[in-house]
Design a protein around this motif. Structure first.
Motif, PDB file in Angstrom:
ATOM      1  N   TRP A  76     -22.930  -1.043 -15.775  1.00  0.00           N
ATOM      2  CA  TRP A  76     -22.869   0.379 -16.094  1.00  0.00           C
ATOM      3  C   TRP A  76     -22.868   1.227 -14.833  1.00  0.00           C
ATOM      4  O   TRP A  76     -22.218   2.282 -14.794  1.00  0.00           O
ATOM      5  CB  TRP A  76     -24.032   0.770 -17.004  1.00  0.00           C
ATOM      6  CG  TRP A  76     -24.058  -0.003 -18.285  1.00  0.00           C
ATOM      7  CD1 TRP A  76     -25.072  -0.785 -18.759  1.00  0.00           C
ATOM      8  CD2 TRP A  76     -23.012  -0.078 -19.271  1.00  0.00           C
ATOM      9  NE1 TRP A  76     -24.727  -1.348 -19.961  1.00  0.00           N
ATOM     10  CE2 TRP A  76     -23.471  -0.931 -20.307  1.00  0.00           C
ATOM     11  CE3 TRP A  76     -21.742   0.481 -19.380  1.00  0.00           C
ATOM     12  CZ2 TRP A  76     -22.702  -1.233 -21.419  1.00  0.00           C
ATOM     13  CZ3 TRP A  76     -20.966   0.193 -20.498  1.00  0.00           C
ATOM     14  CH2 TRP A  76     -21.440  -0.648 -21.497  1.00  0.00           C
ATOM     15  N   ARG A  77     -23.585   0.798 -13.792  1.00  0.00           N
ATOM     16  CA  ARG A  77     -23.560   1.542 -12.528  1.00  0.00           C
ATOM     17  C   ARG A  77     -22.137   1.623 -11.985  1.00  0.00           C
ATOM     18  O   ARG A  77     -21.674   2.693 -11.560  1.00  0.00           O
ATOM     19  CB  ARG A  77     -24.481   0.886 -11.501  1.00  0.00           C
ATOM     20  CG  ARG A  77     -24.527   1.651 -10.168  1.00  0.00           C
ATOM     21  CD  ARG A  77     -25.393   0.926  -9.147  1.00  0.00           C
ATOM     22  NE  ARG A  77     -26.793   0.891  -9.530  1.00  0.00           N
ATOM     23  CZ  ARG A  77     -27.640   1.882  -9.362  1.00  0.00           C
ATOM     24  NH1 ARG A  77     -27.238   3.021  -8.824  1.00  0.00           N
ATOM     25  NH2 ARG A  77     -28.902   1.745  -9.726  1.00  0.00           N
ATOM     26  N   LYS A  78     -21.427   0.523 -12.024  1.00  0.00           N
ATOM     27  CA  LYS A  78     -20.057   0.506 -11.516  1.00  0.00           C
ATOM     28  C   LYS A  78     -19.142   1.384 -12.367  1.00  0.00           C
ATOM     29  O   LYS A  78     -18.327   2.157 -11.847  1.00  0.00           O
ATOM     30  CB  LYS A  78     -19.546  -0.946 -11.500  1.00  0.00           C
ATOM     31  CG  LYS A  78     -18.094  -1.096 -11.052  1.00  0.00           C
ATOM     32  CD  LYS A  78     -17.912  -0.675  -9.601  1.00  0.00           C
ATOM     33  CE  LYS A  78     -16.479  -0.914  -9.137  1.00  0.00           C
ATOM     34  NZ  LYS A  78     -16.262  -0.407  -7.749  1.00  0.00           N
ATOM     35  N   ARG A  83     -19.879   2.883  -8.027  1.00  0.00           N
ATOM     36  CA  ARG A  83     -20.623   2.331  -6.910  1.00  0.00           C
ATOM     37  C   ARG A  83     -21.345   1.074  -7.370  1.00  0.00           C
ATOM     38  O   ARG A  83     -21.550   0.856  -8.572  1.00  0.00           O
ATOM     39  CB  ARG A  83     -21.660   3.334  -6.372  1.00  0.00           C
ATOM     40  CG  ARG A  83     -21.106   4.608  -5.791  1.00  0.00           C
ATOM     41  CD  ARG A  83     -22.235   5.555  -5.395  1.00  0.00           C
ATOM     42  NE  ARG A  83     -23.176   4.918  -4.482  1.00  0.00           N
ATOM     43  CZ  ARG A  83     -23.059   4.917  -3.158  1.00  0.00           C
ATOM     44  NH1 ARG A  83     -22.034   5.534  -2.605  1.00  0.00           N
ATOM     45  NH2 ARG A  83     -23.951   4.324  -2.401  1.00  0.00           N
ATOM     46  N   THR A  84     -21.764   0.278  -6.395  1.00  0.00           N
ATOM     47  CA  THR A  84     -22.561  -0.913  -6.722  1.00  0.00           C
ATOM     48  C   THR A  84     -24.002  -0.777  -6.267  1.00  0.00           C
ATOM     49  O   THR A  84     -24.847  -1.592  -6.629  1.00  0.00           O
ATOM     50  CB  THR A  84     -21.942  -2.167  -6.074  1.00  0.00           C
ATOM     51  OG1 THR A  84     -21.860  -1.970  -4.656  1.00  0.00           O
ATOM     52  CG2 THR A  84     -20.537  -2.423  -6.641  1.00  0.00           C
ATOM     53  N   THR A  85     -24.295   0.266  -5.484  1.00  0.00           N
ATOM     54  CA  THR A  85     -25.652   0.483  -4.978  1.00  0.00           C
ATOM     55  C   THR A  85     -26.036   1.941  -5.173  1.00  0.00           C
ATOM     56  O   THR A  85     -25.164   2.819  -5.279  1.00  0.00           O
ATOM     57  CB  THR A  85     -25.759   0.125  -3.484  1.00  0.00           C
ATOM     58  OG1 THR A  85     -24.805   0.909  -2.742  1.00  0.00           O
ATOM     59  CG2 THR A  85     -25.487  -1.354  -3.263  1.00  0.00           C
ATOM     60  N   LEU A  91     -26.152   7.501 -15.615  1.00  0.00           N
ATOM     61  CA  LEU A  91     -27.035   6.563 -14.927  1.00  0.00           C
ATOM     62  C   LEU A  91     -28.097   7.377 -14.210  1.00  0.00           C
ATOM     63  O   LEU A  91     -27.783   8.290 -13.448  1.00  0.00           O
ATOM     64  CB  LEU A  91     -26.292   5.673 -13.944  1.00  0.00           C
ATOM     65  CG  LEU A  91     -27.200   4.585 -13.358  1.00  0.00           C
ATOM     66  CD1 LEU A  91     -26.579   3.207 -13.502  1.00  0.00           C
ATOM     67  CD2 LEU A  91     -27.539   4.852 -11.909  1.00  0.00           C
ATOM     68  N   ARG A  92     -29.344   7.050 -14.488  1.00  0.00           N
ATOM     69  CA  ARG A  92     -30.476   7.805 -13.943  1.00  0.00           C
ATOM     70  C   ARG A  92     -31.357   6.856 -13.149  1.00  0.00           C
ATOM     71  O   ARG A  92     -31.836   5.860 -13.675  1.00  0.00           O
ATOM     72  CB  ARG A  92     -31.258   8.458 -15.081  1.00  0.00           C
ATOM     73  CG  ARG A  92     -32.464   9.231 -14.655  1.00  0.00           C
ATOM     74  CD  ARG A  92     -33.065   9.967 -15.826  1.00  0.00           C
ATOM     75  NE  ARG A  92     -32.219  11.082 -16.244  1.00  0.00           N
ATOM     76  CZ  ARG A  92     -32.410  11.784 -17.352  1.00  0.00           C
ATOM     77  NH1 ARG A  92     -33.386  11.468 -18.159  1.00  0.00           N
ATOM     78  NH2 ARG A  92     -31.616  12.790 -17.642  1.00  0.00           N
ATOM     79  N   GLU A  93     -31.579   7.183 -11.887  1.00  0.00           N
ATOM     80  CA  GLU A  93     -32.368   6.316 -11.003  1.00  0.00           C
ATOM     81  C   GLU A  93     -33.862   6.421 -11.276  1.00  0.00           C
ATOM     82  O   GLU A  93     -34.625   5.556 -10.862  1.00  0.00           O
ATOM     83  CB  GLU A  93     -32.102   6.678  -9.532  1.00  0.00           C
ATOM     84  CG  GLU A  93     -30.638   6.653  -9.105  1.00  0.00           C
ATOM     85  CD  GLU A  93     -30.060   5.254  -9.005  1.00  0.00           C
ATOM     86  OE1 GLU A  93     -30.830   4.271  -9.160  1.00  0.00           O
ATOM     87  OE2 GLU A  93     -28.850   5.132  -8.778  1.00  0.00           O
ATOM     88  N   ASN A  94     -34.279   7.470 -11.982  1.00  0.00           N
ATOM     89  CA  ASN A  94     -35.704   7.771 -12.120  1.00  0.00           C
ATOM     90  C   ASN A  94     -36.027   8.149 -13.566  1.00  0.00           C
ATOM     91  O   ASN A  94     -36.692   9.158 -13.818  1.00  0.00           O
ATOM     92  CB  ASN A  94     -36.089   8.914 -11.176  1.00  0.00           C
ATOM     93  CG  ASN A  94     -35.183  10.132 -11.366  1.00  0.00           C
ATOM     94  OD1 ASN A  94     -34.189  10.094 -12.103  1.00  0.00           O
ATOM     95  ND2 ASN A  94     -35.521  11.220 -10.713  1.00  0.00           N
ATOM     96  N   ALA A  95     -35.572   7.349 -14.513  1.00  0.00           N
ATOM     97  CA  ALA A  95     -35.712   7.720 -15.928  1.00  0.00           C
ATOM     98  C   ALA A  95     -37.171   7.788 -16.344  1.00  0.00           C
ATOM     99  O   ALA A  95     -37.568   8.693 -17.079  1.00  0.00           O
ATOM    100  CB  ALA A  95     -34.955   6.737 -16.804  1.00  0.00           C
TER     101      ALA A  95
END
Length: 521
Positions: A374-376, A381-383, A428-432
């Protein structure tokens, strides 16, 4: 010599332009609130009537709401949450605010469909379906065949009675494995909608604090907000704007320093304040410069906090195809589908009028199973990068995101004809949400007490869900961090927040209901 003179003049010009772009004259405030998510908005709502123009509220986005994001299929249409979407019956503070601001909450209960280990199970989302029909197993904690919820409750009871066992394990998964075995751990992983709880590494003390509250509700009813969850924030901020409090949008705080007072800098403004209430989560706080931010990030309590990445995909459809999914043995409409064997992970379907009318569903809620995919597809991106929230909206039915989602949906429901959606929105949430890292020496109460005054001698508080993992994920948890600060630093009374008037302890639901929580005005 001419070169040196020219370089000196150039430096003066550059420095002058930096000073000019930094807001020219500093803006002086008695109190600054950073962030207008539910925590910051509530803090502003409570303090604005007293502080008036001495209160400055700073928000990095052009909109209020923070991580609560509601969207519509078309401009001006009904809004649906791509993050927070529900309020539970025992979220007494959120329900009180709903009554205070005339926000309509619609109940939405239905059937949960779980596919795990090659089998299908159907059960009510309120946990009332028990036994083998709902999926159950025996463990060393009991010879009875218990559901995942009953096993979690037994784990909490056992560890509260035997706290010495918790100290033996730095990782919560190892504690669970010791109590219910490898098979029991796999059972919990398969039936629980979140990967986070039993498939990832956490502090046992912190996770037990959370599960004790999450699985301890006596009233299992679920409510959904007409107009979207951001309606709460909008009403709070409307009340703030009716005062003379100063509100600044599009102002990302990039530096936090303190000497005699606090100096907060955005790319265009400088704010001077005596007191700061910062609704900044750990992911974003790490990107802030200055001696205050550095001291916070260095602290052991901060280092123990663990943000979790979540991806969601929301889709609007020409028809409610999920109504054709056969539900065996359980009455009610399909409201949730869980399948960790597919990258959908968990799917949410509205069974309340406001949501039904939109033909919308959250077809993916993934907190670990297929995040790289899902990030891709969403960020290309992959990171991770410095951005905490990524959105990818498409009406192109050839978009790789649409292709992937449709592939998994058709694998999950092979007997159902699923049309292409009208629109799809990936996030995409880095801090859900936040828990604590495995090996953390702190429990949740330690973190909440620290966040009320993390720098001794400074009038600074950290608020938000990140600093209340007992109520992780929920707006209710964010509210309680603010109430604790208002009670302990501003002398406000919250007898219905928690038992004995202590905001860090579990709510006494027998005494406190939305109807009795009258001290919020």
């Amino acid at each position: 010599m001419d070169f040196i003179r020219k370089m000196f003049v150039l430096c003066l010009i550059v420095n002058y332009s930096r000073v000019a772009s930094a807001g020219r004259e500093p803006i002086r405030c008695q109190t600054v609130i950073i962030g207008t998510g539910i925590a910051g908005a509530y803090a502003a709502y409570k303090l604005a009537p007293t502080l008036k123009s001495d209160l400055c509220v700073i928000e990095r986005h052009a909109y209020d709401g923070g991580r609560i994001i509601d969207v519509s299929e078309a401009p001006g249409g009904p809004r649906w949450g791509i993050g927070a979407i529900r309020v539970m019956a025992e979220h007494v503070n959120m329900r009180y605010l709903a009554g205070l601001f005339n926000i309509t909450l619609q109940p939405g209960m239905g059937t949960e469909y779980v596919h795990t280990a090659g089998r299908d199970y159907f059960r009510s989302v309120d946990g009332s379906t028990r036994g083998r029909a709902a999926g159950c197993m025996t463990t060393r904690l009991s010879n009875a065949c218990w559901t995942d919820a009953q096993i979690v409750q037994a784990i909490v009871r056992h560890t509260r009675a035997h706290p010495e066992e918790v100290d033996r394990f730095p990782d919560f998964r190892d504690l669970v494995r010791a109590l219910v075995g490898t098979e029991g751990l796999a059972f919990l992983q398969g039936f629980t909608r979140f990967n986070t709880f039993f498939a990832q590494s956490h502090s046992p003390a912190s996770m037990l604090d959370f599960l004790e509250w999450e699985y301890g509700w006596k009233d299992q009813r679920i409510f959904y907000t007409v107009g979207g969850m951001a309606t709460f924030v909008q009403r709070l901020m409307d009340a703030v704007r009716s005062t003379s409090a100063r509100v600044f949008h599009n102002q990302t705080i990039v530096q936090m320093d303190a000497d005699v007072s606090f100096t907060l800098r955005s790319p265009t403004h400088t704010f001077l304040a005596d007191e700061v209430i910062a609704s900044i989560d750990p992911f974003n706080l790490k990107q802030v410069r200055g001696n205050v931010a550095a001291a916070l990030v260095r602290s052991r309590e901060f280092q123990s906090l663990l943000p979790h990445v979540v991806s969601t995909v929301t889709a609007w459809w020409p028809a409610r195809w999920w109504e054709r999914v056969p539900i065996n043995g359980t009455a009610g409409r399909l409201t949730r589908y869980i399948n960790h064997e597919l990258c959908l992970n968990s799917m949410d379907i509205p069974v309340f009028p406001y949501g039904i009318a939109q033909n919308v569903s959250r077809v993916v809620y993934d907190d670990g199973q297929c995040l790289p995919l899902w990030r891709k597809l969403i960020t290309n991106r992959t990171t991770p990068d410095a951005q905490d929230i990524h959105l990818h909206e498409t009406r192109n039915m050839s978009d790789p995101l649409v292709t992937a989602v449709m592939k998994y949906l058709r694998a999950a429901f092979p007997g159902v004809k699923i049309p292409l959606p009208r629109k799809m929105l990936g996030m995409l949430r880095e801090n859900a949400w936040h828990y604590q890292r495995a090996g953390s020496p702190f429990n949740d109460l330690d973190i909440r007490r620290w966040s009320r005054a993390p720098l001794p001698g400074r009038k600074l508080a950290l608020v938000g869900e990140a600093y209340n993992s007992r109520h992780a994920m929920w707006s209710e948890g964010a509210l309680k961090t603010v109430m604790a600060v208002l009670a302990f630093q501003y002398g406000m009374s919250y007898p219905c927040v928690d038992a004995a008037g202590q905001p860090e302890y579990k709510t006494d639901f027998a005494k406190c209901t939305p109807a009795t929580a009258r001290n919020r005005t």
